[in-house]
Design an enzyme around this catalytic site. Structure first.
Site, PDB file in Angstrom:
ATOM      1  N   LYS A 122       0.812  -1.203   0.000  1.00 14.07           N
ATOM      2  CA  LYS A 122       0.000   0.000   0.000  1.00 14.07           C
ATOM      3  C   LYS A 122       0.851   1.261   0.000  1.00 14.07           C
ATOM      4  CE  LYS A 122      -3.296  -2.220   3.126  1.00 14.07           C
ATOM      5  NZ  LYS A 122      -3.797  -2.184   4.541  1.00 14.07           N
ATOM      6  N   GLY A 123       2.104   1.113   0.390  1.00 12.69           N
ATOM      7  CA  GLY A 123       2.922   2.281   0.715  1.00 12.69           C
ATOM      8  C   GLY A 123       3.099   3.300  -0.389  1.00 12.69           C
TER       9      GLY A 123
ATOM     10  N   ASP B 157       3.597   3.336   6.851  1.00 14.20           N
ATOM     11  CA  ASP B 157       2.787   3.169   8.053  1.00 14.20           C
ATOM     12  C   ASP B 157       3.571   2.554   9.207  1.00 14.20           C
ATOM     13  OD1 ASP B 157       3.008   0.484   6.934  1.00 14.20           O
ATOM     14  OD2 ASP B 157       1.429  -0.078   8.331  1.00 14.20           O
TER      15      ASP B 157
ATOM     16  N   ASP C  28      14.230  -0.914   1.516  1.00 12.13           N
ATOM     17  CA  ASP C  28      14.865  -1.045   2.831  1.00 12.13           C
ATOM     18  C   ASP C  28      15.916  -2.160   2.734  1.00 12.13           C
ATOM     19  OD1 ASP C  28      15.227  -1.495   5.642  1.00 12.13           O
ATOM     20  OD2 ASP C  28      13.291  -0.602   6.024  1.00 12.13           O
TER      21      ASP C  28
ATOM     22  N   PHE D  79      13.346   4.195  11.521  1.00  7.63           N
ATOM     23  CA  PHE D  79      11.989   3.768  11.151  1.00  7.63           C
ATOM     24  C   PHE D  79      11.180   5.006  10.774  1.00  7.63           C
ATOM     25  CE2 PHE D  79       7.653   2.376  11.482  1.00  7.63           C
ATOM     26  CZ  PHE D  79       7.709   1.103  10.932  1.00  7.63           C
ATOM     27  N   VAL D  80      10.773   5.062   9.502  1.00  5.76           N
ATOM     28  CA  VAL D  80      10.077   6.263   9.030  1.00  5.76           C
ATOM     29  C   VAL D  80       8.622   5.966   8.677  1.00  5.76           C
ATOM     30  CG1 VAL D  80      12.115   7.512   8.214  1.00  5.76           C
ATOM     31  CG2 VAL D  80      10.981   5.888   6.683  1.00  5.76           C
TER      32      VAL D  80
ATOM     33  N   ARG E 235      -0.039   6.752   7.489  1.00  3.29           N
ATOM     34  CA  ARG E 235       0.106   6.797   6.029  1.00  3.29           C
ATOM     35  C   ARG E 235      -0.334   8.153   5.472  1.00  3.29           C
ATOM     36  NH1 ARG E 235       1.151   1.517   4.063  1.00  3.29           N
ATOM     37  NH2 ARG E 235       0.080  -0.169   5.146  1.00  3.29           N
TER      38      ARG E 235
ATOM     39  N   LYS F 161      17.118   3.247   1.800  1.00  2.00           N
ATOM     40  CA  LYS F 161      17.945   3.166   3.016  1.00  2.00           C
ATOM     41  C   LYS F 161      19.165   2.305   2.697  1.00  2.00           C
ATOM     42  CE  LYS F 161      14.541   2.917   6.753  1.00  2.00           C
ATOM     43  NZ  LYS F 161      14.031   1.948   7.738  1.00  2.00           N
TER      44      LYS F 161
ATOM     45  N   GLU G 145       7.860   2.391  -5.985  1.00  2.00           N
ATOM     46  CA  GLU G 145       7.973   1.988  -4.567  1.00  2.00           C
ATOM     47  C   GLU G 145       8.035   3.221  -3.671  1.00  2.00           C
ATOM     48  OE1 GLU G 145       7.674  -0.158  -2.453  1.00  2.00           O
ATOM     49  OE2 GLU G 145       8.550  -2.095  -2.920  1.00  2.00           O
ATOM     50  N   ASP G 146       7.552   3.072  -2.464  1.00  2.00           N
ATOM     51  CA  ASP G 146       7.723   4.153  -1.481  1.00  2.00           C
ATOM     52  C   ASP G 146       9.113   4.078  -0.848  1.00  2.00           C
ATOM     53  OD1 ASP G 146       6.754   1.732  -0.418  1.00  2.00           O
ATOM     54  OD2 ASP G 146       6.147   2.691   1.442  1.00  2.00           O
TER      55      ASP G 146
END
Ligand code: PRP
Length: 185
Positions: free
Chosen positions: A52-53, A168, A112, A161-162, A174, A140, A108-109
């Site tokens: 969903k990001g 989310d 990681d 952690f963002v 979000r 990242k 992509e959001d």
């Protein structure tokens, strides 16, 4: 936060520290869109949002790209309700469109560990797209476990952690219009 209800989560003291402001996000998305449009020219492209990001990033990027753009979505999950990856990527929703011969741009959001993107690249490349590239708003580098190519990166960020702008924590945050570091207090 497995096993905890949303209400219990909501009572946990947390603080948000702005990492990327709304204005900086929008400026960077504008310049990413210009770069992508320059590279693709008049070619049709298929934007594939990774739910969903990516939903806010895809919405803003696609409006700035203009031109010949089709849109589809996949949904993956590797984090569930936790802050760290489970190491297993689940495909919750596959594409609706046949991508053979198409210029696919995965949206992509965040990248990681690189697990999700590695898996998606494998999944989509066997379907014979004409081209397959990736745009990720955030990356990242320090967290990378699976090396994978990202053609367009909005911002490289530290290993924190963002949340916000699609990202989310237990489905919250979000809808923030900016990116923030989430810290337990
Ligand atoms: C997040 C994010 C990326 C992925 C990146 O998705 O949207 O798809 O994790 O992490 P990785 O590089 O370590 O694989 P998530 O599984 O949390 O689902 P969501 O987008 O629905 O929040």
């Amino acid at each position: 936060m497995p096993g905890e209800s949303m209400q219990q989560c909501a009572r946990m003291p947390e603080s948000l520290e702005t990492l990327i402001s709304q204005a900086d996000l929008q400026d960077r998305i504008e310049s990413l869109a210009e770069e992508i449009r320059r590279d693709y020219g008049d070619q049709q492209m298929l934007l594939v949002g990774v739910l969903k990001g990516s939903y806010l990033f895809l919405a803003d990027l696609s409006r700035r790209l203009g031109g010949n753009v089709a849109i589809d979505f996949v949904q993956t999950s590797s984090y569930g309700a936790e802050k760290s990856s489970s190491g297993v990527v689940q495909i919750r929703k596959d594409l609706d469109i046949n991508i053979e011969g198409q210029n696919v741009l995965l949206v992509e959001d965040i990248v990681d560990t690189g697990l999700t993107l590695t898996h998606l690249r494998e999944l989509l490349s066997v379907r014979k797209p004409n081209s397959l590239k990736v745009v990720s708003l955030l990356s990242k580098p320090e967290a990378r476990v699976h090396q994978t190519q990202i053609e367009y990166v909005g911002f490289e960020i530290p290993n924190a952690f963002v949340v916000g702008y699609g990202l989310d924590y237990s489905e919250r945050y979000r809808n923030l219009p900016y990116i923030a570091i989430l810290r337990p207090e």
